[in-house]
Design a protein around this motif. Structure first.
Motif, PDB file in Angstrom:
ATOM      1  N   ARG A 145      -4.764   1.966  -8.093  1.00 48.02           N
ATOM      2  CA  ARG A 145      -3.220   1.781  -8.044  1.00 48.02           C
ATOM      3  C   ARG A 145      -2.676   2.226  -9.326  1.00 48.02           C
ATOM      4  O   ARG A 145      -3.222   1.809 -10.673  1.00 48.02           O
ATOM      5  CB  ARG A 145      -2.734   0.524  -7.669  1.00 48.02           C
ATOM      6  CG  ARG A 145      -3.165   0.038  -6.202  1.00 48.02           C
ATOM      7  CD  ARG A 145      -2.867   1.087  -5.067  1.00 48.02           C
ATOM      8  NE  ARG A 145      -2.858   0.618  -3.971  1.00 48.02           N
ATOM      9  CZ  ARG A 145      -4.033   1.152  -3.069  1.00 48.02           C
ATOM     10  NH1 ARG A 145      -4.819   2.035  -3.653  1.00 48.02           N
ATOM     11  NH2 ARG A 145      -4.271   0.722  -1.871  1.00 48.02           N
ATOM     12  N   SER A 162       2.046   4.603  -7.013  1.00 43.15           N
ATOM     13  CA  SER A 162       1.457   3.483  -5.915  1.00 43.15           C
ATOM     14  C   SER A 162       1.833   1.999  -6.417  1.00 43.15           C
ATOM     15  O   SER A 162       1.299   1.348  -5.688  1.00 43.15           O
ATOM     16  CB  SER A 162       0.010   3.771  -5.532  1.00 43.15           C
ATOM     17  OG  SER A 162      -0.701   3.636  -6.670  1.00 43.15           O
ATOM     18  N   GLY A 199      -1.132   4.169  -0.754  1.00 38.76           N
ATOM     19  CA  GLY A 199      -2.057   4.191  -1.973  1.00 38.76           C
ATOM     20  C   GLY A 199      -3.527   4.486  -1.409  1.00 38.76           C
ATOM     21  O   GLY A 199      -3.917   4.136  -0.307  1.00 38.76           O
ATOM     22  N   GLU A 229       0.719  -1.194   0.083  1.00 34.89           N
ATOM     23  CA  GLU A 229      -0.094  -0.035  -0.030  1.00 34.89           C
ATOM     24  C   GLU A 229       0.869   1.307   0.099  1.00 34.89           C
ATOM     25  O   GLU A 229       0.411   2.619  -0.172  1.00 34.89           O
ATOM     26  CB  GLU A 229      -0.819  -0.058   1.233  1.00 34.89           C
ATOM     27  CG  GLU A 229      -2.169  -1.211   1.212  1.00 34.89           C
ATOM     28  CD  GLU A 229      -3.063  -0.795   2.183  1.00 34.89           C
ATOM     29  OE1 GLU A 229      -3.167   0.169   2.792  1.00 34.89           O
ATOM     30  OE2 GLU A 229      -3.752  -1.965   2.356  1.00 34.89           O
TER      31      GLU A 229
END
Length: 366
Positions: free
Chosen positions: A26, A137, A22, A6
């Motif tokens: 993504r 991300s 994130g 994440e």
């Protein structure tokens, strides 16, 4: 504990790096990093055509409390490139909420980042100016991405306003709107006052407008262009000499100003938020406005034979409104409210309506 997958990063063109987590979809989102001082209206800003290509950082530390209501959308789709926040509310509490902000971002494929020190980011942008950046991300080559951010961005296509909106059954006025990327609230500002609206693309000519026989013409808000579209600029020059009532808003204000011989200057960070103080040039009153722009009219370029500055920003003295000489025309750098401002002063839309009424009655404009 958050999962390692994440983790996300915000990378600025000058090499400054901010870590976070994130949010939403993504991926990698690039755009101009700007900060906005609103505490709500996140969904509205993301769907506003004027925010096209921007990575919007909110200075308010907790965003998304009110959730998302689809009827608040300002355009057909998401125009902002990404979202940057300190913390995003996952469980909104509002009777109008239809969806959480994280779910909306994921559904629309919008890449965001939370956990960013937005105070430090805002101070950095204030010191060094808005600049290109990227929210990352997923796994990426940051060195190559930084090199890409340091090259000029390609021009974005002009967005279009929402084509579906309610029109009054018995309209008092017919307004031709030159759509530079118009937000829905501006259209509602007209239709709620009894105006029938016809949307025209920026390349509409004076002949196209004349064929509609409108009572007035509005140049809408939208993404800023240091050099306005050539056709729209020529149309504006002709309209200023036509006697038709004109109103320019935001990007439309800048276009009308250039048509009247003014120059535009870049602001270091721009004015973005619902708390920009504006005063008439007499300085006797001040009212708060909502703004989202990074350019301003150079006051030294305003020819008194063609235009007059009527309002200024109380923070930096920049030009906020112009009234044009020998034409029933005015323009404002901010968004007009749905109601009169707190001072009781008639707003720009009311002035525009009065000019159309005067023309319909056959009286010469002041």
């Amino acid at each position: 504990m958050r999962e390692q997958s994440e983790k996300a990063v915000l990378l600025l063109a000058d090499g400054r790096r901010f870590e976070g987590r994130g949010l939403g979809a993504r991926g990698i989102a690039t755009g101009e990093v700007v900060f906005h001082t609103s505490g709500t209206s996140t969904h509205q800003l993301l769907t506003t055509p004027a925010c096209q290509g921007q990575l919007i950082a909110f200075t308010t530390p907790l965003i998304g409390n009110c959730g998302v209501n689809q009827s608040d959308a300002q355009g057909d789709g998401v125009f902002a490139a990404g979202l940057i926040v300190r913390e995003c509310c996952k469980e909104p509490s509002n009777f109008r909420s239809e969806q959480s902000l994280p779910d909306f971002l994921a559904q629309k494929g919008v890449v965001g980042i939370e956990g960013v020190d937005t105070r430090a980011l805002t101070r950095h942008l204030r010191d060094f100016g808005a600049q290109r950046g990227a929210i990352v991300s997923v796994a990426a080559d940051e060195a190559a991405l930084l090199q890409e951010l340091q090259t000029p961005a390609a021009a974005l296509p002009a967005p279009r306003a929402a084509r579906l909106f309610d029109q009054p059954e018995d309209a008092a006025y017919h307004v031709a709107v030159i759509d530079l990327g118009c937000c829905r609230d501006l259209l509602l500002c007209l239709t709620s006052r009894g105006c029938h609206v016809t949307l025209l693309d920026p390349d509409a000519t004076f002949a196209d407008i004349k064929a509609l026989s409108p009572d007035g013409v509005l140049f809408s808000d939208g993404p800023e262009r240091p050099q306005p579209p050539a056709t729209a600029l020529e149309t504006a020059k002709t309209l200023l000499a036509s006697g038709l009532p004109l109103l320019g808003v935001d990007a439309g204000h800048e276009l009308l100003a250039v048509a009247a011989g003014c120059r535009l200057l870049p602001l270091t960070t721009g004015h973005r938020g619902p708390n920009q103080p504006v005063s008439p040039t007499d300085g006797k009153t001040t009212f708060t406005t909502t703004q989202r722009h990074a350019l301003a009219v150079d006051p030294a370029s305003v020819d008194p034979a063609r235009a007059a500055v009527t309002q200024v920003n109380r923070n930096d003295g920049s030009v906020e409104a112009l009234r044009y000489v020998n034409a029933p025309a005015l323009s404002i750098q901010y968004l007009p409210g749905v109601a009169l401002d707190p001072t009781g002063r008639a707003g720009a839309v009311e002035d525009f309506l009065a000019a159309m009424a005067q023309r319909k009655e056959g009286a010469p404009h002041a």
